[in-house]
Design a protein around this motif. Structure first.
Motif, PDB file in Angstrom:
ATOM      1  N   LEU A  15      61.774  -5.626  79.955  1.00 25.83           N
ATOM      2  CA  LEU A  15      62.478  -6.785  79.387  1.00 25.83           C
ATOM      3  C   LEU A  15      62.535  -8.059  80.250  1.00 25.83           C
ATOM      4  O   LEU A  15      62.374  -9.036  79.846  1.00 25.83           O
ATOM      5  N   ALA A  16      62.941  -7.734  81.548  1.00 22.91           N
ATOM      6  CA  ALA A  16      62.833  -8.951  82.471  1.00 22.91           C
ATOM      7  C   ALA A  16      61.520  -9.448  82.609  1.00 22.91           C
ATOM      8  O   ALA A  16      61.434 -10.618  82.798  1.00 22.91           O
ATOM      9  N   ASP A  17      60.462  -8.827  82.313  1.00 24.67           N
ATOM     10  CA  ASP A  17      58.966  -9.183  82.559  1.00 24.67           C
ATOM     11  C   ASP A  17      58.856 -10.356  81.384  1.00 24.67           C
ATOM     12  O   ASP A  17      58.181 -11.349  81.649  1.00 24.67           O
ATOM     13  N   TYR A  18      59.457 -10.060  80.236  1.00 25.56           N
ATOM     14  CA  TYR A  18      59.059 -10.980  79.083  1.00 25.56           C
ATOM     15  C   TYR A  18      60.025 -12.030  79.218  1.00 25.56           C
ATOM     16  O   TYR A  18      59.728 -13.072  78.965  1.00 25.56           O
ATOM     17  N   LEU A  19      61.394 -12.074  79.620  1.00 23.60           N
ATOM     18  CA  LEU A  19      62.352 -12.984  79.784  1.00 23.60           C
ATOM     19  C   LEU A  19      61.730 -14.195  80.768  1.00 23.60           C
ATOM     20  O   LEU A  19      61.864 -15.112  80.628  1.00 23.60           O
ATOM     21  N   ARG A  20      61.054 -13.668  81.771  1.00 26.57           N
ATOM     22  CA  ARG A  20      60.506 -14.415  82.642  1.00 26.57           C
ATOM     23  C   ARG A  20      59.451 -15.420  82.213  1.00 26.57           C
ATOM     24  O   ARG A  20      59.210 -16.432  82.514  1.00 26.57           O
ATOM     25  N   GLU A  21      58.659 -14.615  81.280  1.00 32.40           N
ATOM     26  CA  GLU A  21      57.483 -15.355  80.521  1.00 32.40           C
ATOM     27  C   GLU A  21      58.148 -16.587  79.524  1.00 32.40           C
ATOM     28  O   GLU A  21      57.639 -17.785  79.369  1.00 32.40           O
ATOM     29  N   VAL A  53      66.649 -20.238  78.766  1.00 34.58           N
ATOM     30  CA  VAL A  53      67.013 -20.796  80.293  1.00 34.58           C
ATOM     31  C   VAL A  53      67.850 -19.662  80.849  1.00 34.58           C
ATOM     32  O   VAL A  53      69.063 -19.448  80.448  1.00 34.58           O
ATOM     33  N   ILE A  54      67.411 -18.988  81.967  1.00 27.35           N
ATOM     34  CA  ILE A  54      68.107 -17.668  82.650  1.00 27.35           C
ATOM     35  C   ILE A  54      68.075 -18.159  84.038  1.00 27.35           C
ATOM     36  O   ILE A  54      66.817 -18.202  84.557  1.00 27.35           O
ATOM     37  N   ASP A  55      69.275 -18.118  84.594  1.00 21.66           N
ATOM     38  CA  ASP A  55      69.093 -18.088  86.019  1.00 21.66           C
ATOM     39  C   ASP A  55      68.934 -16.468  86.852  1.00 21.66           C
ATOM     40  O   ASP A  55      68.311 -16.457  87.730  1.00 21.66           O
ATOM     41  N   ASP A  56      69.565 -15.727  86.174  1.00 25.01           N
ATOM     42  CA  ASP A  56      69.581 -14.393  86.873  1.00 25.01           C
ATOM     43  C   ASP A  56      68.806 -13.376  85.488  1.00 25.01           C
ATOM     44  O   ASP A  56      69.654 -12.999  84.678  1.00 25.01           O
ATOM     45  N   ILE A  57      67.675 -13.254  85.811  1.00 21.93           N
ATOM     46  CA  ILE A  57      66.910 -12.388  84.928  1.00 21.93           C
ATOM     47  C   ILE A  57      67.389 -11.142  84.677  1.00 21.93           C
ATOM     48  O   ILE A  57      67.358 -10.545  83.599  1.00 21.93           O
ATOM     49  N   GLU A  58      67.675 -10.465  85.727  1.00 23.24           N
ATOM     50  CA  GLU A  58      67.656  -8.977  85.742  1.00 23.24           C
ATOM     51  C   GLU A  58      69.236  -8.704  85.030  1.00 23.24           C
ATOM     52  O   GLU A  58      69.467  -7.938  84.392  1.00 23.24           O
TER      53      GLU A  58
END
Length: 208
Positions: free
Chosen positions: A138-144, A152-157
């Motif tokens: 899920l984190a991989d997708y959020l970074r993309e 707009v996310i500061d803390d992906i994990e």
């Protein structure tokens, strides 16, 4: 490769042993599953079973890890990661809730809790092969999506953890405690819709 992986031998009957173990563990739980029953279900001798897995704990964790990996891989294959967040998150939420509600998901959770005192490493290892794997995908997708300017996310994990927890709302506890009214399709869709809407309200690029 960790020590547990080094103790496991993969050969011609590896999948056969694993499939037999999965059936017995899910039917009888960790403590109730005997090596004799697993060998019988797998159609191998105890000597053959032990040649692949030196102890029952390693066999259980390999069953859990393999199933979690399979479900995670299926989720990635079914989801187009180039789609907008609302569509990807809805599909991800549906996969997460399906896993939570699956016979495997419920049983492996109960096994890890039941055996946490005798084998605390069971829960630790399952987390790394299950929930942590979901978090990483899920984190991989959020970074993309952040890189494309859609979120707009500061803390992906942290955001990935929050979304996974939102997908459990009003489902996980009712399942674990055996509530008879859990869970109707409308309840699942309500939880999925709420999880996506709340996540987008917090992290969507157009919020506010």
């Amino acid at each position: 490769m960790n020590i547990a992986d080094e103790q496991i031998r993969r050969g011609r009957k590896y999948e056969q042993v694993l499939n037999g173990a999965r059936i017995v563990f899910m039917r009888d739980g960790y403590e109730g599953a005997s090596v004799d029953d697993i060998a019988r279900e797998a159609g191998v001798s105890k000597a053959t079973l032990y040649s692949y897995f030196p102890d029952k704990r390693l066999l259980f964790m390999e069953v859990a890890k393999t199933e979690c990996q399979r479900q995670a891989d299926e989720a990635v294959e079914l989801i187009d990661l180039t789609l907008p967040p609302e569509q990807v998150l809805t599909a991800a939420a549906r996969r997460i809730t399906q896993f939570i509600m699956s016979d495997f998901g419920m049983r492996v959770f109960r096994i890890c809790v039941a055996e946490s005192d005798r084998f605390p490493e069971l829960g630790h290892q399952f987390y790394h092969s299950g929930p942590l794997l979901v978090r990483q995908r899920l984190a991989d997708y959020l970074r993309e999506a952040v890189a494309r300017g859609e979120l707009v996310i500061d803390d992906i994990e942290l955001a990935a953890d929050q979304f996974a927890e939102l997908c459990k709302a009003d489902i996980h506890n009712r399942l674990i405690f055996g509530m008879a009214d859990c869970c109707q399709p409308r309840d699942i869709e309500r939880t999925i819709r709420g999880a996506v809407e709340m996540f987008m309200a917090r992290y969507g690029a157009g919020r506010g």
